[in-house]
Scaffold this motif. Sequence first.
Motif, PDB file in Angstrom:
ATOM      1  N   ALA A   1      -6.308  10.688  -9.334  1.00 37.57           N
ATOM      2  CA  ALA A   1      -6.026   9.750 -10.429  1.00 37.57           C
ATOM      3  C   ALA A   1      -4.563   9.836 -10.849  1.00 37.57           C
ATOM      4  N   GLY A   2      -4.022  11.048 -10.914  1.00 35.51           N
ATOM      5  CA  GLY A   2      -2.613  11.228 -11.258  1.00 35.51           C
ATOM      6  C   GLY A   2      -1.687  10.605 -10.238  1.00 35.51           C
ATOM      7  N   VAL A   3      -2.001  10.777  -8.964  1.00 33.92           N
ATOM      8  CA  VAL A   3      -1.188  10.177  -7.904  1.00 33.92           C
ATOM      9  C   VAL A   3      -1.277   8.655  -7.970  1.00 33.92           C
ATOM     10  N   LEU A   4      -2.487   8.136  -8.182  1.00 33.57           N
ATOM     11  CA  LEU A   4      -2.676   6.685  -8.235  1.00 33.57           C
ATOM     12  C   LEU A   4      -1.898   6.043  -9.379  1.00 33.57           C
ATOM     13  N   SER A   5      -1.731   6.778 -10.471  1.00 42.97           N
ATOM     14  CA  SER A   5      -1.015   6.217 -11.620  1.00 42.97           C
ATOM     15  C   SER A   5       0.474   5.995 -11.321  1.00 42.97           C
ATOM     16  N   MET A   6       0.996   6.680 -10.303  1.00 40.36           N
ATOM     17  CA  MET A   6       2.410   6.556  -9.938  1.00 40.36           C
ATOM     18  C   MET A   6       2.620   5.850  -8.606  1.00 40.36           C
ATOM     19  N   ALA A   7       1.547   5.549  -7.906  1.00 43.34           N
ATOM     20  CA  ALA A   7       1.635   5.032  -6.540  1.00 43.34           C
ATOM     21  C   ALA A   7       2.004   3.553  -6.499  1.00 43.34           C
ATOM     22  N   SER A   8       2.497   3.167  -5.333  1.00 44.66           N
ATOM     23  CA  SER A   8       2.672   1.757  -4.980  1.00 44.66           C
ATOM     24  C   SER A   8       1.572   1.418  -3.989  1.00 44.66           C
ATOM     25  N   PHE A   9       1.259   0.129  -3.880  1.00 46.64           N
ATOM     26  CA  PHE A   9       0.161  -0.289  -3.018  1.00 46.64           C
ATOM     27  C   PHE A   9       0.604  -1.440  -2.135  1.00 46.64           C
ATOM     28  N   LEU A  10       0.193  -1.357  -0.878  1.00 48.85           N
ATOM     29  CA  LEU A  10       0.356  -2.465   0.057  1.00 48.85           C
ATOM     30  C   LEU A  10      -1.029  -2.990   0.374  1.00 48.85           C
ATOM     31  N   VAL A  11      -1.175  -4.294   0.393  1.00 50.69           N
ATOM     32  CA  VAL A  11      -2.430  -4.925   0.798  1.00 50.69           C
ATOM     33  C   VAL A  11      -2.112  -5.744   2.036  1.00 50.69           C
ATOM     34  N   ASP A  12      -2.696  -5.329   3.139  1.00 53.39           N
ATOM     35  CA  ASP A  12      -2.402  -5.943   4.434  1.00 53.39           C
ATOM     36  C   ASP A  12      -0.895  -5.985   4.687  1.00 53.39           C
ATOM     37  N   GLY A  13      -0.210  -4.899   4.317  1.00 50.96           N
ATOM     38  CA  GLY A  13       1.212  -4.748   4.592  1.00 50.96           C
ATOM     39  C   GLY A  13       2.153  -5.395   3.602  1.00 50.96           C
ATOM     40  N   VAL A  14       1.618  -6.004   2.541  1.00 49.82           N
ATOM     41  CA  VAL A  14       2.448  -6.692   1.544  1.00 49.82           C
ATOM     42  C   VAL A  14       2.325  -5.974   0.203  1.00 49.82           C
ATOM     43  N   ALA A  15       3.460  -5.751  -0.461  1.00 47.60           N
ATOM     44  CA  ALA A  15       3.435  -5.097  -1.770  1.00 47.60           C
ATOM     45  C   ALA A  15       2.533  -5.878  -2.720  1.00 47.60           C
ATOM     46  N   TRP A  16       1.658  -5.165  -3.427  1.00 48.36           N
ATOM     47  CA  TRP A  16       0.681  -5.793  -4.314  1.00 48.36           C
ATOM     48  C   TRP A  16       0.989  -5.356  -5.731  1.00 48.36           C
ATOM     49  N   HIS A  17       1.431  -6.281  -6.571  1.00 49.51           N
ATOM     50  CA  HIS A  17       1.859  -5.950  -7.929  1.00 49.51           C
ATOM     51  C   HIS A  17       0.875  -6.392  -9.004  1.00 49.51           C
ATOM     52  N   ASP A  18       0.052  -7.384  -8.713  1.00 47.01           N
ATOM     53  CA  ASP A  18      -0.906  -7.895  -9.705  1.00 47.01           C
ATOM     54  C   ASP A  18      -2.187  -7.077  -9.628  1.00 47.01           C
ATOM     55  N   ARG A  19      -2.308  -6.115 -10.518  1.00 46.43           N
ATOM     56  CA  ARG A  19      -3.429  -5.179 -10.484  1.00 46.43           C
ATOM     57  C   ARG A  19      -4.753  -5.807 -10.916  1.00 46.43           C
ATOM     58  N   GLN A  20      -4.695  -7.030 -11.472  1.00 46.78           N
ATOM     59  CA  GLN A  20      -5.918  -7.718 -11.907  1.00 46.78           C
ATOM     60  C   GLN A  20      -6.412  -8.753 -10.892  1.00 46.78           C
ATOM     61  N   ALA A  21      -5.574  -9.140  -9.958  1.00 48.67           N
ATOM     62  CA  ALA A  21      -5.946 -10.155  -8.966  1.00 48.67           C
ATOM     63  C   ALA A  21      -6.993  -9.594  -8.006  1.00 48.67           C
ATOM     64  N   PRO A  22      -7.958 -10.412  -7.614  1.00 49.97           N
ATOM     65  CA  PRO A  22      -8.963  -9.953  -6.642  1.00 49.97           C
ATOM     66  C   PRO A  22      -8.308  -9.598  -5.313  1.00 49.97           C
ATOM     67  N   LEU A  23      -8.727  -8.497  -4.741  1.00 49.15           N
ATOM     68  CA  LEU A  23      -8.251  -8.107  -3.421  1.00 49.15           C
ATOM     69  C   LEU A  23      -8.975  -8.950  -2.376  1.00 49.15           C
ATOM     70  N   PRO A  24      -8.264  -9.378  -1.334  1.00 47.74           N
ATOM     71  CA  PRO A  24      -8.914 -10.194  -0.305  1.00 47.74           C
ATOM     72  C   PRO A  24      -9.953  -9.384   0.465  1.00 47.74           C
ATOM     73  N   GLY A  25     -11.041 -10.017   0.808  1.00 50.02           N
ATOM     74  CA  GLY A  25     -12.079  -9.360   1.585  1.00 50.02           C
ATOM     75  C   GLY A  25     -11.555  -8.877   2.920  1.00 50.02           C
ATOM     76  N   GLY A  26     -11.980  -7.709   3.327  1.00 42.43           N
ATOM     77  CA  GLY A  26     -11.585  -7.155   4.608  1.00 42.43           C
ATOM     78  C   GLY A  26     -10.179  -6.594   4.655  1.00 42.43           C
ATOM     79  N   ALA A  27      -9.528  -6.486   3.503  1.00 41.55           N
ATOM     80  CA  ALA A  27      -8.130  -6.039   3.453  1.00 41.55           C
ATOM     81  C   ALA A  27      -8.012  -4.537   3.723  1.00 41.55           C
ATOM     82  N   THR A  28      -6.819  -4.152   4.132  1.00 40.27           N
ATOM     83  CA  THR A  28      -6.436  -2.744   4.226  1.00 40.27           C
ATOM     84  C   THR A  28      -5.477  -2.481   3.069  1.00 40.27           C
TER      85      THR A  28
END
Length: 88
Positions: free
Chosen positions: A51-78
């Motif tokens: 949880a501590g790491v996640l609070s500081m982490a960045s996220f890529l969704v299918d290789g693209v930076a994902w900044h909108d934490r409320q937007a639905p993630l696409p099905g089948g995404a990595t």
Amino acid sequence: MTSTAGKTTLVVRYFAAARAAAGVAEETLPGGGSLDELTGELAVRHGSRLAGVLSMASFLVDGVAWHDRQAPLPGGATVDVLPPFAGG
């Protein structure tokens, strides 16, 4: 797209400190939620260290930076969990 018995899933890949905190390099989880929902589920599964790491982490969704934490993630995404990296 990844699916299990008709249900959409997400692949979550952990890097560096996130991998150490999760205790796994990768896992598959049910899809259909937002990044905030996903990180909440990951914190419940793996505990306060992740949880501590996640609070500081960045996220890529299918290789693209994902900044909108409320937007639905696409099905089948990595989803890649990238903690802050040290160095220069």
